[in-house]
Design a protein around this motif. Structure first.
Motif, PDB file in Angstrom:
ATOM      1  N   ALA A 163       7.744  -3.975  -4.628  1.00 44.37           N
ATOM      2  CA  ALA A 163       7.052  -4.182  -3.215  1.00 44.37           C
ATOM      3  C   ALA A 163       6.907  -5.376  -2.643  1.00 44.37           C
ATOM      4  CB  ALA A 163       5.788  -3.333  -3.207  1.00 44.37           C
ATOM      5  N   LEU A 164       7.055  -6.344  -3.559  1.00 44.14           N
ATOM      6  CA  LEU A 164       6.466  -7.886  -2.921  1.00 44.14           C
ATOM      7  C   LEU A 164       7.690  -8.588  -2.538  1.00 44.14           C
ATOM      8  CD1 LEU A 164       3.361  -8.276  -5.243  1.00 44.14           C
ATOM      9  CD2 LEU A 164       3.527  -7.695  -2.722  1.00 44.14           C
ATOM     10  N   ALA A 165       9.096  -8.453  -2.902  1.00 47.57           N
ATOM     11  CA  ALA A 165      10.021  -9.204  -2.963  1.00 47.57           C
ATOM     12  C   ALA A 165      10.507  -9.580  -1.540  1.00 47.57           C
ATOM     13  CB  ALA A 165      11.229  -8.597  -3.872  1.00 47.57           C
ATOM     14  N   THR A 166      10.352  -8.436  -0.640  1.00 45.41           N
ATOM     15  CA  THR A 166      10.918  -8.726   0.693  1.00 45.41           C
ATOM     16  C   THR A 166       9.668  -9.802   1.428  1.00 45.41           C
ATOM     17  OG1 THR A 166      11.610  -6.652   1.079  1.00 45.41           O
ATOM     18  CG2 THR A 166      10.828  -7.685   3.028  1.00 45.41           C
ATOM     19  N   GLY A 167       8.427  -9.437   1.007  1.00 38.41           N
ATOM     20  CA  GLY A 167       7.493 -10.625   1.629  1.00 38.41           C
ATOM     21  C   GLY A 167       7.454 -11.934   1.120  1.00 38.41           C
TER      22      GLY A 167
ATOM     23  N   HIS B  88      15.759 -20.651  -6.702  1.00 35.89           N
ATOM     24  CA  HIS B  88      15.140 -21.827  -7.315  1.00 35.89           C
ATOM     25  C   HIS B  88      13.749 -21.233  -7.812  1.00 35.89           C
ATOM     26  CE1 HIS B  88      14.227 -25.724  -8.188  1.00 35.89           C
ATOM     27  NE2 HIS B  88      12.973 -25.759  -7.668  1.00 35.89           N
ATOM     28  N   PHE B  89      13.129 -20.432  -7.122  1.00 37.69           N
ATOM     29  CA  PHE B  89      11.903 -19.832  -7.227  1.00 37.69           C
ATOM     30  C   PHE B  89      11.987 -18.258  -7.511  1.00 37.69           C
ATOM     31  CE2 PHE B  89      10.832 -23.469  -4.383  1.00 37.69           C
ATOM     32  CZ  PHE B  89       9.895 -23.883  -5.112  1.00 37.69           C
ATOM     33  N   ASN B  90      12.916 -17.886  -8.279  1.00 34.97           N
ATOM     34  CA  ASN B  90      13.364 -16.480  -8.447  1.00 34.97           C
ATOM     35  C   ASN B  90      12.197 -15.511  -8.786  1.00 34.97           C
ATOM     36  OD1 ASN B  90      15.363 -14.336  -8.714  1.00 34.97           O
ATOM     37  ND2 ASN B  90      14.922 -14.274 -10.978  1.00 34.97           N
ATOM     38  N   VAL B  91      11.993 -14.547  -8.223  1.00 33.30           N
ATOM     39  CA  VAL B  91      11.325 -13.416  -8.703  1.00 33.30           C
ATOM     40  C   VAL B  91      12.271 -12.036  -8.940  1.00 33.30           C
ATOM     41  CG1 VAL B  91       9.094 -14.348  -7.700  1.00 33.30           C
ATOM     42  CG2 VAL B  91      10.734 -12.544  -6.446  1.00 33.30           C
ATOM     43  N   PHE B  92      11.831 -11.189  -9.952  1.00 31.04           N
ATOM     44  CA  PHE B  92      12.707 -10.084 -10.149  1.00 31.04           C
ATOM     45  C   PHE B  92      12.369  -8.706  -9.497  1.00 31.04           C
ATOM     46  CE2 PHE B  92      13.783  -7.081 -13.845  1.00 31.04           C
ATOM     47  CZ  PHE B  92      15.024  -6.588 -13.094  1.00 31.04           C
ATOM     48  N   ALA B  93      12.840  -8.224  -8.770  1.00 32.71           N
ATOM     49  CA  ALA B  93      12.370  -7.140  -8.261  1.00 32.71           C
ATOM     50  C   ALA B  93      12.097  -5.786  -8.901  1.00 32.71           C
ATOM     51  CB  ALA B  93      13.210  -6.842  -6.884  1.00 32.71           C
ATOM     52  N   GLY B  94      13.067  -5.941 -10.339  1.00 32.62           N
ATOM     53  CA  GLY B  94      12.686  -4.841 -11.060  1.00 32.62           C
ATOM     54  C   GLY B  94      11.305  -5.129 -12.147  1.00 32.62           C
ATOM     55  N   LYS B  95      10.607  -5.877 -11.739  1.00 29.97           N
ATOM     56  CA  LYS B  95       9.305  -6.042 -12.571  1.00 29.97           C
ATOM     57  C   LYS B  95       8.191  -5.446 -11.807  1.00 29.97           C
ATOM     58  CE  LYS B  95       6.147  -8.903 -15.261  1.00 29.97           C
ATOM     59  NZ  LYS B  95       6.074 -10.452 -15.864  1.00 29.97           N
ATOM     60  N   GLY B  96       7.766  -4.111 -12.152  1.00 28.42           N
ATOM     61  CA  GLY B  96       6.666  -3.801 -11.643  1.00 28.42           C
ATOM     62  C   GLY B  96       6.309  -3.976  -9.908  1.00 28.42           C
ATOM     63  N   ASP B  97       5.136  -4.645  -9.689  1.00 25.47           N
ATOM     64  CA  ASP B  97       4.692  -4.714  -8.345  1.00 25.47           C
ATOM     65  C   ASP B  97       5.603  -5.579  -7.652  1.00 25.47           C
ATOM     66  OD1 ASP B  97       2.540  -3.517  -9.102  1.00 25.47           O
ATOM     67  OD2 ASP B  97       1.077  -5.216  -8.832  1.00 25.47           O
TER      68      ASP B  97
ATOM     69  N   GLY C 132       0.641  -1.151   0.065  1.00 25.53           N
ATOM     70  CA  GLY C 132       0.016  -0.071   0.026  1.00 25.53           C
ATOM     71  C   GLY C 132       0.863   1.220   0.060  1.00 25.53           C
ATOM     72  N   ARG C 133       1.918   1.274   0.614  1.00 29.41           N
ATOM     73  CA  ARG C 133       2.599   2.516   0.859  1.00 29.41           C
ATOM     74  C   ARG C 133       3.217   2.563  -0.664  1.00 29.41           C
ATOM     75  NH1 ARG C 133       7.178   3.087   3.484  1.00 29.41           N
ATOM     76  NH2 ARG C 133       7.774   0.981   3.994  1.00 29.41           N
ATOM     77  N   TRP C 134       3.847   1.358  -1.085  1.00 28.90           N
ATOM     78  CA  TRP C 134       4.600   1.486  -2.258  1.00 28.90           C
ATOM     79  C   TRP C 134       3.456   2.131  -3.456  1.00 28.90           C
ATOM     80  CZ3 TRP C 134       3.928  -1.356  -6.998  1.00 28.90           C
ATOM     81  CH2 TRP C 134       4.876  -1.384  -7.924  1.00 28.90           C
ATOM     82  N   ARG C 135       2.235   1.631  -3.436  1.00 28.22           N
ATOM     83  CA  ARG C 135       1.335   2.138  -4.419  1.00 28.22           C
ATOM     84  C   ARG C 135       1.128   3.562  -4.213  1.00 28.22           C
ATOM     85  NH1 ARG C 135      -3.936  -0.769  -4.958  1.00 28.22           N
ATOM     86  NH2 ARG C 135      -3.871  -0.059  -7.175  1.00 28.22           N
ATOM     87  N   GLY C 136       0.834   4.012  -2.978  1.00 28.14           N
ATOM     88  CA  GLY C 136       0.647   5.505  -2.701  1.00 28.14           C
ATOM     89  C   GLY C 136       1.655   6.255  -3.179  1.00 28.14           C
ATOM     90  N   ALA C 137       3.160   5.765  -3.111  1.00 26.64           N
ATOM     91  CA  ALA C 137       4.345   6.795  -3.632  1.00 26.64           C
ATOM     92  C   ALA C 137       4.263   6.629  -5.139  1.00 26.64           C
ATOM     93  CB  ALA C 137       5.542   6.085  -3.022  1.00 26.64           C
ATOM     94  N   ARG C 138       3.791   5.545  -5.629  1.00 24.18           N
ATOM     95  CA  ARG C 138       3.888   5.651  -6.999  1.00 24.18           C
ATOM     96  C   ARG C 138       2.986   6.432  -7.581  1.00 24.18           C
ATOM     97  NH1 ARG C 138       2.432   0.158 -10.154  1.00 24.18           N
ATOM     98  NH2 ARG C 138       0.677   0.549  -9.291  1.00 24.18           N
TER      99      ARG C 138
END
Length: 463
Positions: free
Chosen positions: A154-158, A142-151, A92-98
């Motif tokens: 804000a979700l990589a930490t979680g 193994h289950f990589n997600v890329f923090a540079g892709k959109g949402d 939510g914070r990230w969306r507001g800032a965006r």
């Protein structure tokens, strides 16, 4: 008879090789387990592990909850807001800032990246639960997600905290399910937009090719399409995530209710509300498929033993997988108890990835981790945290990381770290991991270069 004789040869040869294996002992064994189950020795570690025995150290590391975190580390982690707040709050914070844009957006983006890296590196350098941190690195890749892709930014930490970390030492099925339902994965591999009549196959393909069966795991393009249909409706609602912390939603209206045939099985049509079960059944089957057991065991053996994993070891690990309901600790016990793992020829057989090199250098020097400096070094070495854009994650083999440019960058980093580290501390920490030649070459140069020469030596590049 001739064919049978040929089929018997690998087992006979492997048995002979196992019989010839020379197990590591004493300090050499301690160095080996510290380089594989941990990010290398800190000052005093080799003596401690030698005294307690490598078997007891391995047992200790396989039960991370029994190892308390140092109070100083816990205090530093508590001071990182994004590590404490729920995924929905961060989102939510990230969306507001965006929406606000400008400095507000840059400030939140910077905070997310910096705090995620700080938490990961602090734990990797200072946590006594070293194998836990090693497995976090393994499973995130193994289950990589890329923090540079959109949402995903804000979700990589979680994703790491809520999907990877709680299940790193549990059943693979639980880990697989947690990643499949997390909004970071749903966004990164586009399943959130997949629907009946508009199927997106990205997640289904990587689920079988990378996360479970492996590229040669015995599936076809039609299986990819059918699995994608089974997973239609698996999504998340950004507004509900930001306002109520809802991380997963099954949208029955998007689910493809038609009959399907997947991996040779008929999947009966289900009422829309029951469609979510199709995805869960698929995960059940994939988690305990023999191809998954071999594929993931092979990756673990490559990570912990050799770039080309011993086939007989992989088969034993896969057997443990099938007998233990996909228990990660059980499979790791088979690996660590194997003659292949403790063979003296395995010591130093792996070339460190940039992440392993940077963290191990900080540990060997007994340095308080300068997170900003270490994060910058990882970016320059080509392995930024949460920055691998492709779903296969970072490779961990020598072929991927040993090249002239990478070596030049490591030497530069060794020179920088060497200015802060004490050479005697580094030499004492690494013990027999440093050859007599490396010690002599370092000792022959001016004292201000000693630590840099040790950290930049070929001995230290290997683990």
């Amino acid at each position: 008879m001739k064919a049978a004789r040929y089929l018997m040869m690998p087992a006979v040869l492997l048995g002979a090789l196992a019989a010839q294996a020379t197990p590591l002992t004493g300090e050499a064994a301690a160095v080996h387990v510290l380089n594989r189950l941990a990010y290398g020795p800190r000052p005093g570690d080799i003596e401690r592990v030698t005294q307690m025995g490598t078997g007891r150290y391995i047992d200790e590391q396989l039960d991370p909850a029994a190892l308390p975190l140092p109070a100083a580390l816990e205090q530093r982690l508590l001071r990182l807001p994004t590590q404490q707040e729920g995924a929905g709050v961060t989102f939510g914070r990230w969306r507001g800032a965006r929406q606000a844009g400008g400095d507000a957006q840059r400030a939140v983006n910077t905070q997310l990246v910096a705090e995620a890296a700080e938490a990961r590196l602090l734990r990797a350098v200072d946590s006594p639960r070293q194998l836990e941190e090693v497995m976090i690195d393994f499973w995130f890749n193994h289950f990589n997600v890329f923090a540079g892709k959109g949402d995903v930014r804000a979700l990589a930490t979680g994703f790491e905290r809520d999907a990877i970390r709680p299940h790193a030492f549990g059943r693979f099925r639980d880990l697989l399910g947690a990643t499949a339902r997390h909004p970071a994965m749903l966004h990164y591999l586009d399943n959130r937009v997949s629907k009946a009549g508009g199927v997106n196959e990205n997640y289904a393909r990587e689920l079988m090719e990378l996360h479970t069966l492996g590229v040669d795991g015995g599936y076809t393009q039609r299986d990819v399409t059918e699995l994608a249909r089974m997973l239609t409706g698996w999504t998340f609602r950004p507004k509900e995530l930001a306002q109520n912390g809802e991380t997963f939603h099954f949208d029955a209206k998007r689910h493809d209710t038609g009959a399907k045939t997947w991996l040779g099985r008929s999947v009966a049509p289900r009422m829309k509300a029951e469609g979510v079960r199709e995805g869960e059944i698929a995960l059940d089957i994939l988690a305990m498929h023999p191809s998954t057991a071999r594929h993931v065991s092979g990756k673990l053996a490559q990570y912990f033993v050799r770039d080309v994993p011993p086939p007989a070891l992989v088969e034993r690990m896969a057997r443990t997988w099938m007998l233990s309901d996909g228990s990660v600790p059980a499979v790791l016990r088979t690996l660590f108890a194997s003659p292949e793992f403790m063979d003296d020829s395995a010591a130093g057989a792996k070339f460190k990835t940039p992440y392993q090199y940077v963290v191990s250098a900080a540990r060997a020097g007994g340095l308080a981790p300068d997170v900003k400096k270490l994060s910058g070094a990882l970016a320059r070495l080509g392995m930024p945290l949460y920055g691998c854009p492709t779903p296969d994650g970072y490779d961990n083999t020598q072929q991927a990381w040993l090249n002239p440019d990478a070596l030049a960058n490591r030497i530069g980093l060794a020179a920088a770290l060497g200015r802060e580290a004490d050479a005697r501390t580094v030499a004492q920490a690494l013990g027999p991991a440093l050859s007599a030649r490396t010690r002599a070459l370092s000792g022959a140069e001016p004292a201000r270069l000693h630590a840099a020469l040790l950290l930049g030596s070929p001995d230290f590049m290997q683990r």
